[in-house]
Design a protein around this motif. Structure first.
Motif, PDB file in Angstrom:
ATOM      1  N   PHE A  68      36.928  28.887  43.881  1.00  0.00           N
ATOM      2  CA  PHE A  68      37.017  29.296  45.306  1.00  0.00           C
ATOM      3  C   PHE A  68      38.692  29.603  45.858  1.00  0.00           C
ATOM      4  N   ILE A  69      38.952  30.811  45.316  1.00  0.00           N
ATOM      5  CA  ILE A  69      40.333  31.451  45.544  1.00  0.00           C
ATOM      6  C   ILE A  69      39.957  32.738  46.228  1.00  0.00           C
ATOM      7  N   GLY A  70      41.066  33.386  46.687  1.00  0.00           N
ATOM      8  CA  GLY A  70      40.838  34.687  47.369  1.00  0.00           C
ATOM      9  C   GLY A  70      40.080  35.650  46.661  1.00  0.00           C
ATOM     10  N   THR A  71      40.650  36.021  45.393  1.00  0.00           N
ATOM     11  CA  THR A  71      40.046  37.036  44.511  1.00  0.00           C
ATOM     12  C   THR A  71      38.341  36.814  44.210  1.00  0.00           C
ATOM     13  N   SER A  72      38.241  35.781  44.161  1.00  0.00           N
ATOM     14  CA  SER A  72      36.560  35.436  43.906  1.00  0.00           C
ATOM     15  C   SER A  72      35.923  35.659  45.078  1.00  0.00           C
ATOM     16  N   VAL A  73      36.416  35.053  46.447  1.00  0.00           N
ATOM     17  CA  VAL A  73      35.721  35.317  47.498  1.00  0.00           C
ATOM     18  C   VAL A  73      35.533  36.744  48.056  1.00  0.00           C
ATOM     19  N   VAL A  74      36.601  37.396  47.873  1.00  0.00           N
ATOM     20  CA  VAL A  74      36.658  38.753  48.319  1.00  0.00           C
ATOM     21  C   VAL A  74      35.761  39.558  47.438  1.00  0.00           C
ATOM     22  N   MET A  75      35.717  39.403  46.243  1.00  0.00           N
ATOM     23  CA  MET A  75      34.885  40.146  45.138  1.00  0.00           C
ATOM     24  C   MET A  75      33.506  39.536  45.204  1.00  0.00           C
ATOM     25  N   ALA A  76      33.118  38.657  45.689  1.00  0.00           N
ATOM     26  CA  ALA A  76      31.774  38.131  45.883  1.00  0.00           C
ATOM     27  C   ALA A  76      31.019  38.822  47.181  1.00  0.00           C
ATOM     28  N   GLY A  77      31.524  39.325  48.157  1.00  0.00           N
ATOM     29  CA  GLY A  77      30.911  40.172  48.960  1.00  0.00           C
ATOM     30  C   GLY A  77      30.539  39.163  50.024  1.00  0.00           C
ATOM     31  N   ALA A  78      30.059  39.641  51.150  1.00  0.00           N
ATOM     32  CA  ALA A  78      29.903  38.632  52.365  1.00  0.00           C
ATOM     33  C   ALA A  78      29.010  37.536  52.072  1.00  0.00           C
TER      34      ALA A  78
END
Length: 320
Positions: free
Chosen positions: A228-238
């Motif tokens: 649950f970090i920035g990279t995984s969140v933004v790459m996961a899409g909405a």
């Protein structure tokens, strides 16, 4: 004595933390050379103002982990002073951000921690309380250095199988391409470490009575301890970001760890040379910030109180 009802309530805290690794750190990870001109300072000059604007609009006090040597630049000192003036916490990310810090002699580890703290204190007038190691990599030896230096808390342990596997694959892939990554692999025992705040034992992946550890966010075990970090969140899409967010609910502390790069834009910030190696740069800053803002809003709606890591450490100091 029995505890009061208020003391028995499980905390619901969220700390948004940002590692201000400048662009040269990413070049080192990917085995690439430095970028020309202002592009090599894009995290402080471009990405940081975007993040600061989002945090101000959402009234979120963040914790920024700073590399001491970056404060040799006037623009970085001014940015840090402004963050401090607006109530954000400034944490220590070492003096030089050596990815192999844990493999260096103990005296050098101590100097990196102490010099990083000195640089921050000179810039803002307050000594940092917390530390985060470059690359999230720690050892019992480094953590003992932090305790000797009276560091208030550490926030480096990242017990995430997915991240660990991806890091191994990336470093191996660069080796096959004839490129040398400066990043290193942590000991696999980190994967067994607690995911909620705890006092370290020996080894540090066990609970004990030592330094307070505030781990990097991972989802619950039943969802695979996903990052649950920035990279995984933004790459996961909405939708993926909403799912990851739900996987964090119930933790007493959600440590949402971001990097300045999470607010960078390849086209606007002159970072197109990194786009192939840095997947999140394939999304615009506007897209990434919209996703991060939605996640922060979702956590607030779930009843989480936003605090700095130092404030979280105060709350957990006697309970962990």
């Amino acid at each position: 004595p029995s505890r009061s009802k208020a003391e028995q309530v499980r905390p619901r805290l969220c700390a948004v933390t940002v590692d201000l690794d400048e662009v040269y750190c990413y070049s080192a990870i990917h085995g690439l050379g430095s970028l020309p001109g202002a592009a090599d300072h894009a995290v402080y000059l471009k990405a940081l103002p975007r993040l600061a604007e989002v945090f101000a609009r959402l009234s979120v006090p963040a914790t920024f982990f700073v590399v001491g040597k970056d404060l040799e630049h006037a623009h970085a000192r001014r940015a840090l002073q402004d963050l401090h003036a607006h109530g954000h916490e400034i944490g220590n990310h070492s003096q030089d951000h050596f990815y192999d810090l844990t493999r260096r002699p103990r005296d050098e580890q101590r100097a990196q921690v102490q010099r990083g703290a000195d640089s921050i204190e000179r810039a803002v007038g307050v000594r940092p309380v917390g530390f985060r190691s470059p690359g999230y990599t720690v050892t019992d030896a480094l953590l003992s250095v932090l305790q000797e230096l009276d560091v208030g808390y550490d926030s480096s342990v990242f017990p995430c199988p997915g991240y660990y596997a991806a890091k191994v694959a990336a470093i191996s892939g660069y080796r096959l391409l004839g490129r040398t990554s400066h990043s290193i692999i942590d000991h696999p025992r980190v994967l067994s470490a607690p995911a909620d705040p705890y006092r370290i034992g020996t080894p540090y992946t066990r609970r004990g009575s030592g330094l307070l550890e505030l781990p990097i966010g991972v989802t619950h075990v039943l969802t695979g301890r996903l990052p649950f970090i920035g990279t995984s969140v933004v790459m996961a899409g909405a939708e993926g970001a909403r799912w990851l967010c739900r996987g964090m609910l119930g933790r007493p502390l959600i440590n949402l760890e971001l990097h300045g790069m999470d607010a960078a834009d390849a086209d606007e910030d002159g970072l197109t040379a990194l786009r192939r190696s840095q997947p999140d740069l394939r999304k615009s800053a506007q897209e990434k910030l919209a996703t991060l803002e939605a996640v922060i809003t979702q956590l607030g709606a779930a009843g989480y109180e936003f605090v700095t890591l130092a404030q979280a450490a105060d709350r957990f100091a006697h309970a962990a």
